[in-house]
Every structure is written in structure tokens, then in C-alpha cells.
Design an enzyme around this catalytic site. Structure first.
Site, PDB file in Angstrom:
ATOM      1  N   SER A  51       0.856  -1.224   0.001  1.00 54.35           N
ATOM      2  CA  SER A  51      -0.027   0.044  -0.025  1.00 54.35           C
ATOM      3  C   SER A  51       0.865   1.373   0.008  1.00 54.35           C
ATOM      4  O   SER A  51       1.596   1.497   0.836  1.00 54.35           O
ATOM      5  CB  SER A  51      -0.921   0.138   1.086  1.00 54.35           C
ATOM      6  OG  SER A  51      -1.770   1.168   1.283  1.00 54.35           O
ATOM      7  N   ALA A  52       0.671   2.045  -1.024  1.00 52.48           N
ATOM      8  CA  ALA A  52       1.302   3.224  -1.000  1.00 52.48           C
ATOM      9  C   ALA A  52       0.594   4.460  -0.141  1.00 52.48           C
ATOM     10  O   ALA A  52       1.011   5.658  -0.141  1.00 52.48           O
ATOM     11  CB  ALA A  52       1.493   3.785  -2.438  1.00 52.48           C
ATOM     12  N   ARG A  80      -2.425 -16.628 -19.471  1.00 54.56           N
ATOM     13  CA  ARG A  80      -1.157 -15.801 -19.508  1.00 54.56           C
ATOM     14  C   ARG A  80       0.223 -16.152 -19.985  1.00 54.56           C
ATOM     15  O   ARG A  80       1.179 -15.511 -20.224  1.00 54.56           O
ATOM     16  CB  ARG A  80      -0.966 -14.905 -18.214  1.00 54.56           C
ATOM     17  CG  ARG A  80      -2.119 -14.423 -17.478  1.00 54.56           C
ATOM     18  CD  ARG A  80      -2.699 -13.402 -18.383  1.00 54.56           C
ATOM     19  NE  ARG A  80      -3.877 -12.560 -17.642  1.00 54.56           N
ATOM     20  CZ  ARG A  80      -4.258 -11.560 -18.479  1.00 54.56           C
ATOM     21  NH1 ARG A  80      -3.778 -11.060 -19.391  1.00 54.56           N
ATOM     22  NH2 ARG A  80      -5.442 -10.946 -17.807  1.00 54.56           N
ATOM     23  N   ASP A 138      -5.778 -21.677  -5.513  1.00 51.24           N
ATOM     24  CA  ASP A 138      -5.713 -23.392  -5.874  1.00 51.24           C
ATOM     25  C   ASP A 138      -5.255 -23.561  -7.045  1.00 51.24           C
ATOM     26  O   ASP A 138      -5.250 -22.625  -8.198  1.00 51.24           O
ATOM     27  CB  ASP A 138      -7.065 -23.731  -5.544  1.00 51.24           C
ATOM     28  CG  ASP A 138      -8.125 -23.426  -6.493  1.00 51.24           C
ATOM     29  OD1 ASP A 138      -7.986 -23.771  -7.753  1.00 51.24           O
ATOM     30  OD2 ASP A 138      -9.270 -22.654  -6.404  1.00 51.24           O
ATOM     31  N   HIS A 180      -5.753 -21.877 -14.889  1.00 49.48           N
ATOM     32  CA  HIS A 180      -6.613 -21.334 -15.959  1.00 49.48           C
ATOM     33  C   HIS A 180      -5.824 -19.893 -16.231  1.00 49.48           C
ATOM     34  O   HIS A 180      -5.953 -19.694 -17.435  1.00 49.48           O
ATOM     35  CB  HIS A 180      -7.820 -21.100 -15.375  1.00 49.48           C
ATOM     36  CG  HIS A 180      -8.754 -20.113 -16.184  1.00 49.48           C
ATOM     37  ND1 HIS A 180      -9.302 -20.670 -17.312  1.00 49.48           N
ATOM     38  CD2 HIS A 180      -9.252 -18.939 -15.850  1.00 49.48           C
ATOM     39  CE1 HIS A 180     -10.028 -19.386 -17.716  1.00 49.48           C
ATOM     40  NE2 HIS A 180      -9.957 -18.494 -17.112  1.00 49.48           N
TER      41      HIS A 180
END
Length: 284
Positions: free
Chosen positions: A106-107, A203, A192, A198
């Protein structure tokens, strides 16, 4: 089964726990934790009829059957958690896969480092002519250098403003807003095996954007170490297989019989026809 922990372990994964696998210029991916193995998949599949552990060859055949017939639940019994450092624009693609648990740096609370992604010259490509969301051919060396120099200069400039904002006491949640999408972020990502596969099918595909594909390729190597039987089945029936429509099958049957088939008479779109001919190594 480890006698001390009473849980299944995979030595190949234990050997690389917390090890950073370098990706892109400043990124990495590492395995933080995992649960299950190939044996967990077959155990889950056999629980309905109470069968015990079988030989490896039988386990392999069962996993192939499960993968081939899209029985997904047994693969959900395995989970893995990654620590990933990646450019923000890659993270925004990544996070679209909503079936994982994620917690990102978190910035709002912390200050981002001056680390940004700079593409290599061969990745500085023109917009594709036939793919609205993809890249085409690379620019000439001079143009590529000009573009890369601009990216570097712009990135350094906005970071200098970011630092000035912080020094002035501007709230971090506002100061971060001028940073470019090529700056690096980090997150923990737990998923999982079924949903991970998938993710990898999409990708690790050659059509995926290079900057996310290289992460997927590293993950494929990790999956191969973790669940080798499931990995082999995934490559065989998903990653390197092809999806063919009913009409496509009819065309293949006609071609096998030696019949002449044209796209026009087959009532199939140009893109699907081209994909089918590519699968069959035939000119469209």
C-alpha cells in the site's frame, strides 16, 4: 508424508521456498507456502468410493482423465502462495483473475521505491494491425531508443515530484497519484491449482502481453516441480491443445476423407478458419 509435520511435502518446492526468481528488470516471483501435491489430487478424486493410494502409473492415468474431462474440484485441493514484485500495469491485468486471495503493498502507508520498468528495445513495438489489444512489429533502433529515453525521463521526473510532495507533507494517498503505471508494486497471491492453471493457460499463451507472460513462464517451471503429474496433464490437454468447434470437426472429417473444403461453403468466419488451418499446418 513428513513425520515431523504430519503433512505431505514436495522436496523440489521446499528447496526453492522464498527463493527469488528474477523477472523483468526489477521484478521477481517466489513461493512463500504451498499445500498438497499430486497425491492430494488423486486422494480427493477417489474419496467418493473409498479407494486408497494407487501406483504412480495409476495416479498419472487418473490425473490425465480428470484434466481431459474437466473435473476441476480435485485440483482445487492444492494451493500455493506467491510473493510477486511486478509493474503496476501488469498487476492490473493480473488482478482480473478474481479467484485468488491477494494483499498488495500500500502506497497509502508506505513510500514507493524509485523502481520502474523499462522495456527492452525489442519490446518497443507498434500497435498491431489485426489485434486491437496487442503489439505488432518492433520500431527501428533509433525510434526505440527515443521512446525508451522518454519513458526513463518521464519516470524520473514524476518520481522527483512524488518525493517533493512527500517532503511537503502531502498525504501519501494523494502523492502517489502522479506515479506512472510502470512503477513496481508487490503483493502476496494465494490460489488453488485449478484456478492457477486457468491463469497460466491465458497468461502463458503466446498472444499474452510479454510483460505478464514472462511471469507465467516462471510459474510454469514452479508448477512442474510442485505437481509434475498435473503439470504434464495440463500441458497435454490444455496448454498445448486446441479448442475446435463442431463445424471445425466437420471440416477436419471432410479433409481426412480427401474432400475439397472452402471457407465460404463451410459457413465459418475468417478468423476461426485461419486458426483451424494454423492448427492443421495448412495454408488458409
Amino acid at each position: 508424508m513428513n513425520e515431523a509435520t504430519k503433512r505431505t511435502i514436495v522436496k523440489e518446492i521446499d528447496a526453492i521456498l522464498y527463493e527469488e526468481h528474477k523477472v523483468l528488470d526489477h521484478g521477481f516471483i517466489r513461493v512463500v507456502d504451498y499445500m498438497g501435491s499430486d497425491s492430494a489430487i488423486v486422494q480427493a478424486a477417489r474419496v467418493s468410493y473409498g479407494k486408497g493410494t494407487k501406483q504412480i502409473s495409476q495416479d498419472e492415468a487418473l490425473i490425465k482423465y480428470l484434466m481431459r474431462h474437466h473435473h476441476t474440484t480435485p485440483f482445487e485441493m492444492c494451493e500455493i502462495k506467491f510473493h510477486v514484485k511486478l509493474p503496476i500495469f501488469v498487476a492490473r491485468q493480473w488482478i482480473r483473475h478474481r479467484t485468488a486471495n491477494v494483499n498488495e503493498y500500500s502506497a497509502r502507508y508506505s513510500i514507493l521505491d524509485n523502481e520502474f520498468y523499462t522495456p527492452k528495445p525489442e519490446q518497443v513495438a507498434k500497435q498491431s494491425d489485426n489485434n486491437k489489444q496487442g503489439s505488432g512489429e518492433a520500431f527501428d533502433p533509433d525510434t526505440s531508443k527515443e521512446i525508451i529515453d522518454s519513458l526513463i525521463n518521464d519516470s524520473n521526473l514524476v518520481y522527483s515530484h512524488y518525493e517533493k510532495f512527500i517532503e511537503q507533507g502531502l498525504a501519501r494517498e494523494i502523492a502517489r497519484t502522479n506515479l506512472m503505471l510502470n512503477y513496481y508494486t508487490q503483493f502476496y497471491w494465494k490460489i488453488d491449482l485449478h484456478n492457477l492453471l486457468h491463469f497460466l493457460k491465458l497468461r502463458a499463451d503466446k498472444h499474452a502481453q510479454y510483460e505478464i507472460r514472462v511471469y507465467a513462464e516462471v510459474m510454469l517451471d514452479i508448477i512442474k516441480k510442485w505437481v509434475p503429474l498435473a503439470y504434464n496433464a495440463f500441458v497435454e490437454y490444455c496448454l498445448e491443445s486446441a479448442c475446435i468447434s463442431r463445424t471445425g470437426l466437420e471440416i477436419i472429417r471432410k479433409l481426412i476423407k480427401g474432400e475439397n473444403v472452402t471457407r465460404e461453403e463451410s459457413n465459418i468466419g475468417k478468423r476461426e478458419w485461419g486458426e483451424l488451418m494454423s492448427i492443421l499446418d495448412k495454408q488458409s
